[in-house]
Design an enzyme around this catalytic site. Structure first.
Site, PDB file in Angstrom:
ATOM      1  N   ASP A  89       0.875  -1.165   0.000  1.00 19.29           N
ATOM      2  CA  ASP A  89       0.000   0.000   0.000  1.00 19.29           C
ATOM      3  C   ASP A  89       0.913   1.217   0.000  1.00 19.29           C
ATOM      4  OD1 ASP A  89      -1.720   2.100   0.436  1.00 19.29           O
ATOM      5  OD2 ASP A  89      -2.747   1.186   2.149  1.00 19.29           O
ATOM      6  N   CYS A 101       2.970   4.406 -10.816  1.00 22.91           N
ATOM      7  CA  CYS A 101       1.753   4.291 -11.626  1.00 22.91           C
ATOM      8  C   CYS A 101       0.524   3.960 -10.782  1.00 22.91           C
ATOM      9  CB  CYS A 101       1.931   3.229 -12.698  1.00 22.91           C
ATOM     10  SG  CYS A 101       3.126   3.650 -13.986  1.00 22.91           S
ATOM     11  N   SER A 104      -1.579  13.409 -15.081  1.00 22.72           N
ATOM     12  CA  SER A 104      -2.703  13.166 -15.979  1.00 22.72           C
ATOM     13  C   SER A 104      -3.050  14.478 -16.655  1.00 22.72           C
ATOM     14  CB  SER A 104      -3.916  12.653 -15.196  1.00 22.72           C
ATOM     15  OG  SER A 104      -5.097  12.700 -15.991  1.00 22.72           O
ATOM     16  N   TYR A 161      -9.442  13.785  -8.155  1.00 24.13           N
ATOM     17  CA  TYR A 161      -8.448  13.236  -9.080  1.00 24.13           C
ATOM     18  C   TYR A 161      -7.600  14.359  -9.684  1.00 24.13           C
ATOM     19  CZ  TYR A 161      -6.595  10.476 -12.984  1.00 24.13           C
ATOM     20  OH  TYR A 161      -5.769   9.847 -13.889  1.00 24.13           O
ATOM     21  N   LYS A 163      -3.523  14.881  -9.227  1.00 24.95           N
ATOM     22  CA  LYS A 163      -2.623  14.842 -10.375  1.00 24.95           C
ATOM     23  C   LYS A 163      -1.992  16.209 -10.631  1.00 24.95           C
ATOM     24  CE  LYS A 163      -3.119  10.493 -11.353  1.00 24.95           C
ATOM     25  NZ  LYS A 163      -1.981   9.551 -11.214  1.00 24.95           N
TER      26      LYS A 163
END
Length: 256
Positions: free
Chosen positions: A58, A85, A149, A162, A166
């Protein structure tokens, strides 16, 4: 950095998707692979196939990252390549249709995995690289490659957590590269667009086709192998440092 100098790599989220593609690409170049992932079944099979090591990890837990890096080091020597990743992409709006605020637990979880997890691997891997003997004409000791991203720049509705995570990964690239310059360690980030990953593969085929068609050129979803190719090019080119590279077929994502 030449692959012959790199000798070993650690890859978080390496059991599937972009991380798996990176693991396969680097293994084909003769690099010894350490896969850090929570998916024990997939990770174990892939590590055996590639002659690598799997560590159930983790990435949010710094102690688990420490143990994983130590296990990989025992097996292969200190990794000069670290690729992050591991990530999640839950969808939630700032205020939902019922007027309820974004669940703080969901927001915190995506920040923990995508940002804190990335930082955990990067800082611990860099600490292991720093004492190594420099290699090559540029005197490199290692390279760290993180996954951002295009949502860092064009987050869609429902992507606030998200996009925030990112965006932070993208923003820490330059200061981290500057911090580690004296150690001969490069830091780069990738900002992939729409790729055929397990998250996308779970969508109906017509949705996948529509997503691919939205990409200007090539009008399709990206193949994880293309992400892995770029990781390889970053490893090999010593002038790539402190930058975020978009890999998106020229798409600019609208709000919806």
């Amino acid at each position: 950095m030449d692959y012959s100098d790199a000798n070993a790599a650690v890859i978080s989220g390496g059991a599937s998707g972009l991380g798996e593609a990176v693991a396969r690409h680097l293994a084909a170049k003769g690099v010894k692979i350490g896969i850090l992932d929570l998916d024990e079944a997939r990770g174990t099979v892939l590590a055996q196939e590639l002659g690598g090591v799997f560590c159930k990890t983790d990435v949010v837990d710094p102690d688990q990252v420490t143990r994983a890096l130590e296990a990989c080091e025992v097996a292969h020597g200190t990794a000069r390549i670290a690729v992050s990743c591991a990530g999640i992409a839950p969808g939630a709006k700032t205020v939902d249709r019922d007027g309820e605020p974004h669940a703080i637990e969901v927001f915190r979880r995506v920040i923990d995995i995508n940002l804190i997890g990335t930082f955990n691997l990067a800082t611990q891997a860099a600490a292991k690289m720093a004492p190594l003997e420099p290699v090559g004409d540029s005197g490199e000791r290692g390279v760290i490659i993180n996954t951002a991203s295009i949502a860092a720049y064009e987050g869609q509705i429902g992507q606030i957590g998200y996009a925030a995570s990112k965006g932070a990964v993208a923003s820490m690239t330059l200061p981290m590269a500057r911090d580690l310059a004296r150690n001969g360690i490069r830091v780069m980030a990738m900002a992939p667009g729409l790729f055929h990953t397990p998250m996308v593969a779970g969508l109906p085929q017509q949705v996948q086709d529509a997503l691919g068609a939205a990409v200007p050129f090539p009008p399709r979803l990206g193949n994880p192998r293309e992400f892995a190719m770029l990781v390889g090019q970053v490893i090999e080119n010593p002038m790539l440092n402190g930058e975020v590279i978009r890999l998106d077929g020229a798409i600019r994502v609208p709000p919806k």
